[in-house]
Design a protein around this motif. Structure first.
Motif, PDB file in Angstrom:
ATOM      1  N   ALA A   1       0.836  -1.197   0.000  1.00 14.31           N
ATOM      2  CA  ALA A   1       0.000   0.000   0.000  1.00 14.31           C
ATOM      3  C   ALA A   1       0.872   1.248   0.000  1.00 14.31           C
ATOM      4  CB  ALA A   1      -0.919  -0.006   1.223  1.00 14.31           C
ATOM      5  N   PRO A   2       0.434   2.313  -0.665  1.00  8.90           N
ATOM      6  CA  PRO A   2       1.272   3.516  -0.768  1.00  8.90           C
ATOM      7  C   PRO A   2       1.283   4.363   0.497  1.00  8.90           C
ATOM      8  CG  PRO A   2      -0.759   3.795  -2.030  1.00  8.90           C
ATOM      9  CD  PRO A   2      -0.760   2.386  -1.533  1.00  8.90           C
ATOM     10  N   LEU A   3       2.483   4.716   0.915  1.00  4.15           N
ATOM     11  CA  LEU A   3       2.739   5.643   2.018  1.00  4.15           C
ATOM     12  C   LEU A   3       3.556   6.780   1.434  1.00  4.15           C
ATOM     13  CD1 LEU A   3       2.963   6.519   5.025  1.00  4.15           C
ATOM     14  CD2 LEU A   3       4.930   4.957   5.215  1.00  4.15           C
ATOM     15  N   VAL A   4       2.974   7.969   1.386  1.00  4.62           N
ATOM     16  CA  VAL A   4       3.590   9.117   0.730  1.00  4.62           C
ATOM     17  C   VAL A   4       4.032  10.103   1.803  1.00  4.62           C
ATOM     18  CG1 VAL A   4       3.264  10.961  -0.964  1.00  4.62           C
ATOM     19  CG2 VAL A   4       2.084   8.769  -1.261  1.00  4.62           C
ATOM     20  N   LEU A   5       5.305  10.493   1.774  1.00  8.54           N
ATOM     21  CA  LEU A   5       5.893  11.330   2.821  1.00  8.54           C
ATOM     22  C   LEU A   5       6.395  12.638   2.216  1.00  8.54           C
ATOM     23  CD1 LEU A   5       7.882   8.536   4.715  1.00  8.54           C
ATOM     24  CD2 LEU A   5       5.664   9.529   5.340  1.00  8.54           C
TER      25      LEU A   5
ATOM     26  N   GLY B   1       4.081  -5.037   3.805  1.00  7.18           N
ATOM     27  CA  GLY B   1       5.016  -4.064   3.282  1.00  7.18           C
ATOM     28  C   GLY B   1       4.304  -2.807   2.819  1.00  7.18           C
ATOM     29  N   TRP B   2       5.082  -1.753   2.640  1.00  7.37           N
ATOM     30  CA  TRP B   2       4.555  -0.476   2.174  1.00  7.37           C
ATOM     31  C   TRP B   2       5.376   0.001   0.988  1.00  7.37           C
ATOM     32  CZ3 TRP B   2       0.197   1.812   4.053  1.00  7.37           C
ATOM     33  CH2 TRP B   2      -0.330   1.261   5.234  1.00  7.37           C
ATOM     34  N   ARG B   3       4.724   0.632   0.070  1.00  9.35           N
ATOM     35  CA  ARG B   3       5.410   1.313  -1.021  1.00  9.35           C
ATOM     36  C   ARG B   3       5.588   2.763  -0.582  1.00  9.35           C
ATOM     37  NH1 ARG B   3       3.313   2.146  -7.312  1.00  9.35           N
ATOM     38  NH2 ARG B   3       5.179   3.303  -8.023  1.00  9.35           N
ATOM     39  N   VAL B   4       6.799   3.123  -0.215  1.00  7.34           N
ATOM     40  CA  VAL B   4       7.071   4.448   0.335  1.00  7.34           C
ATOM     41  C   VAL B   4       7.515   5.368  -0.800  1.00  7.34           C
ATOM     42  CG1 VAL B   4       8.340   5.775   2.039  1.00  7.34           C
ATOM     43  CG2 VAL B   4       7.734   3.395   2.515  1.00  7.34           C
ATOM     44  N   ILE B   5       6.797   6.466  -0.957  1.00 13.62           N
ATOM     45  CA  ILE B   5       7.093   7.448  -1.996  1.00 13.62           C
ATOM     46  C   ILE B   5       7.388   8.774  -1.304  1.00 13.62           C
ATOM     47  CG2 ILE B   5       6.180   8.700  -3.992  1.00 13.62           C
ATOM     48  CD1 ILE B   5       4.297   6.190  -4.337  1.00 13.62           C
ATOM     49  N   ALA B   6       8.567   9.305  -1.541  1.00 13.28           N
ATOM     50  CA  ALA B   6       8.983  10.561  -0.909  1.00 13.28           C
ATOM     51  C   ALA B   6       9.484  11.500  -1.999  1.00 13.28           C
ATOM     52  CB  ALA B   6      10.064  10.315   0.141  1.00 13.28           C
TER      53      ALA B   6
ATOM     54  N   ILE C   1      -4.175   6.627  -0.442  1.00 13.30           N
ATOM     55  CA  ILE C   1      -2.822   6.691   0.110  1.00 13.30           C
ATOM     56  C   ILE C   1      -2.874   7.080   1.583  1.00 13.30           C
ATOM     57  CG2 ILE C   1      -1.843   7.341  -2.119  1.00 13.30           C
ATOM     58  CD1 ILE C   1      -1.546  10.231  -0.893  1.00 13.30           C
ATOM     59  N   VAL C   2      -1.838   6.673   2.304  1.00 16.52           N
ATOM     60  CA  VAL C   2      -1.542   7.276   3.592  1.00 16.52           C
ATOM     61  C   VAL C   2      -0.568   8.402   3.300  1.00 16.52           C
ATOM     62  CG1 VAL C   2      -0.592   6.963   5.892  1.00 16.52           C
ATOM     63  CG2 VAL C   2      -1.882   5.112   4.812  1.00 16.52           C
ATOM     64  N   LEU C   3      -0.931   9.612   3.680  1.00 19.57           N
ATOM     65  CA  LEU C   3      -0.130  10.789   3.366  1.00 19.57           C
ATOM     66  C   LEU C   3       0.413  11.386   4.646  1.00 19.57           C
ATOM     67  CD1 LEU C   3       0.842  12.900   1.282  1.00 19.57           C
ATOM     68  CD2 LEU C   3      -1.316  14.117   1.658  1.00 19.57           C
ATOM     69  N   GLY C   4       1.725  11.555   4.687  1.00 14.23           N
ATOM     70  CA  GLY C   4       2.360  12.143   5.862  1.00 14.23           C
ATOM     71  C   GLY C   4       3.161  13.363   5.488  1.00 14.23           C
ATOM     72  N   GLY C   5       3.166  14.351   6.375  1.00 14.95           N
ATOM     73  CA  GLY C   5       3.968  15.532   6.140  1.00 14.95           C
ATOM     74  C   GLY C   5       4.437  16.121   7.448  1.00 14.95           C
TER      75      GLY C   5
ATOM     76  N   LEU D   1       4.475   5.369  14.229  1.00 14.07           N
ATOM     77  CA  LEU D   1       3.903   5.289  12.894  1.00 14.07           C
ATOM     78  C   LEU D   1       3.514   3.854  12.535  1.00 14.07           C
ATOM     79  CD1 LEU D   1       3.123   6.521  10.201  1.00 14.07           C
ATOM     80  CD2 LEU D   1       5.542   6.432   9.511  1.00 14.07           C
ATOM     81  N   ALA D   2       4.339   2.881  12.915  1.00 16.04           N
ATOM     82  CA  ALA D   2       4.020   1.483  12.621  1.00 16.04           C
ATOM     83  C   ALA D   2       2.728   1.046  13.298  1.00 16.04           C
ATOM     84  CB  ALA D   2       5.176   0.579  13.043  1.00 16.04           C
ATOM     85  N   GLY D   3       2.539   1.452  14.556  1.00 15.36           N
ATOM     86  CA  GLY D   3       1.301   1.112  15.249  1.00 15.36           C
ATOM     87  C   GLY D   3       0.089   1.727  14.580  1.00 15.36           C
ATOM     88  N   PHE D   4       0.237   2.959  14.139  1.00  9.31           N
ATOM     89  CA  PHE D   4      -0.855   3.645  13.438  1.00  9.31           C
ATOM     90  C   PHE D   4      -1.187   2.931  12.135  1.00  9.31           C
ATOM     91  CE2 PHE D   4      -1.822   6.856  10.124  1.00  9.31           C
ATOM     92  CZ  PHE D   4      -3.074   7.270  10.573  1.00  9.31           C
ATOM     93  N   LEU D   5      -0.171   2.604  11.355  1.00  8.33           N
ATOM     94  CA  LEU D   5      -0.406   1.953  10.073  1.00  8.33           C
ATOM     95  C   LEU D   5      -1.036   0.575  10.244  1.00  8.33           C
ATOM     96  CD1 LEU D   5       2.937   2.890   8.258  1.00  8.33           C
ATOM     97  CD2 LEU D   5       0.679   3.910   7.891  1.00  8.33           C
ATOM     98  N   ALA D   6      -0.600  -0.148  11.265  1.00  4.54           N
ATOM     99  CA  ALA D   6      -1.131  -1.497  11.482  1.00  4.54           C
ATOM    100  C   ALA D   6      -2.610  -1.476  11.831  1.00  4.54           C
ATOM    101  CB  ALA D   6      -0.338  -2.188  12.584  1.00  4.54           C
TER     102      ALA D   6
END
Length: 282
Positions: free
Chosen positions: A20-24, A52-57, A96-100, A265-270
């Motif tokens: 799943a996409p995680l965008v930072l 797993g996560w697909r991390v896009i930064a 997406i999960v979007l983080g900033g 962050l891992a706990g939140f995503l899980a």
């Protein structure tokens, strides 16, 4: 690092892992490498009990390997650049999960305003929702003028002990050196354009109660730019939000205390519910 053309600019970005996409989204005046610990942690292959996560930064326009566009860069422009990058990567139909962090958090709020149907979750780190004051607007524009006149080095040296807790300048010198390199390496024209855009940003306070996805609010205990009270403001007003205060960190807890940050962050995503298909809005 990869690059792609998005509209009229070239965007540099990291794209690591699968799932799943995680965008930072990085803050000012940094670049995508601000998220290096999280790219390493969450972009690694998932274990049997951890997807797993697909991390896009991405590098925002004006920063890192992306095109520098002088003038004024509103938060809306940054948010639309991110949406266009995701489209180019085949993620138009995935939430997406979007983080900033800091300015990146405000860009995440703007993305939530423009594209709520594309979100699965939000990470808002060391940021705040309120619009700019007259004093703050003048200060941002004055800093933009200074960066164009003098370059980044003097500014970077002055703000380092606010970006990183003073104790961490000694305790984690590698992280402090990384922060200083990013700040000194940022193109002044890009940084100035972002500062002028932030000076004109909208007030997101009214948006907070309409955020309909799980949200993690994170802040460094010793952050003086965006103190714990700003994080508590977000937490009180965003439904389904959680608050994590990172001890021993200032404005960049993801770099100062990456293990603690990543655990939160891992706990939140899980705990996120399964993602529905994205809804295109805007």
């Amino acid at each position: 690092m990869s690059t792609t053309v998005v509209g009229e600019i070239t965007v540099g970005y990291e794209d690591r892992g699968s799932g799943a996409p995680l965008v930072l989204v990085h803050g000012h005046p940094f670049d995508r490498t601000m998220w290096a610990p999280q790219i390493e942690t969450f972009g690694a292959a998932g274990a049997q009990d951890r997807p797993g996560w697909r991390v896009i930064a991405p590098d925002l326009r004006g920063y890192g390997a992306s095109t520098v566009v002088p003038g004024v860069t509103p938060l809306e422009t940054f948010a639309r650049d991110i949406a266009a990058l995701l489209d180019s990567l085949g993620l138009a139909e995935q939430r997406i999960v979007l983080g900033g962090l800091s300015m990146g958090g405000q860009i995440a709020l703007e993305f939530a305003r423009l594209f709520p149907g594309r979100l699965r979750g939000l990470l808002l780190a060391d940021t705040f929702a309120q619009g700019e004051t007259a004093e703050g607007k003048a200060a941002r524009n004055a800093t933009a003028d200074r960066l164009l006149r003098e370059g980044m080095a003097g500014y970077a040296d002055e703000v380092l002990d606010k970006m990183v807790a003073p104790a961490n300048l000694v305790r984690t010198p590698e992280a402090a050196a990384h922060v200083l390199r990013m700040m000194r390496g940022t193109p002044p024209e890009g940084a100035a354009a972002a500062l002028r855009g932030r000076a004109e940003r909208p007030d997101y306070t009214g948006l907070l109660g309409r955020i309909a996805v799980p949200t993690l609010v994170v802040v460094g205990r010793d952050d003086t730019y965006t103190p714990v009270s700003d994080a508590e403001f977000l937490h009180r007003r965003i439904p389904h939000s959680a608050l994590a205060v990172i001890e021993g960190a200032a404005h960049l807890p993801n770099l100062e205390r990456p293990g603690t940050f990543d655990t939160a962050l891992a706990g939140f995503l899980a705990a996120l519910p399964p993602a529905a298909p994205a809804e295109r809005v805007g």
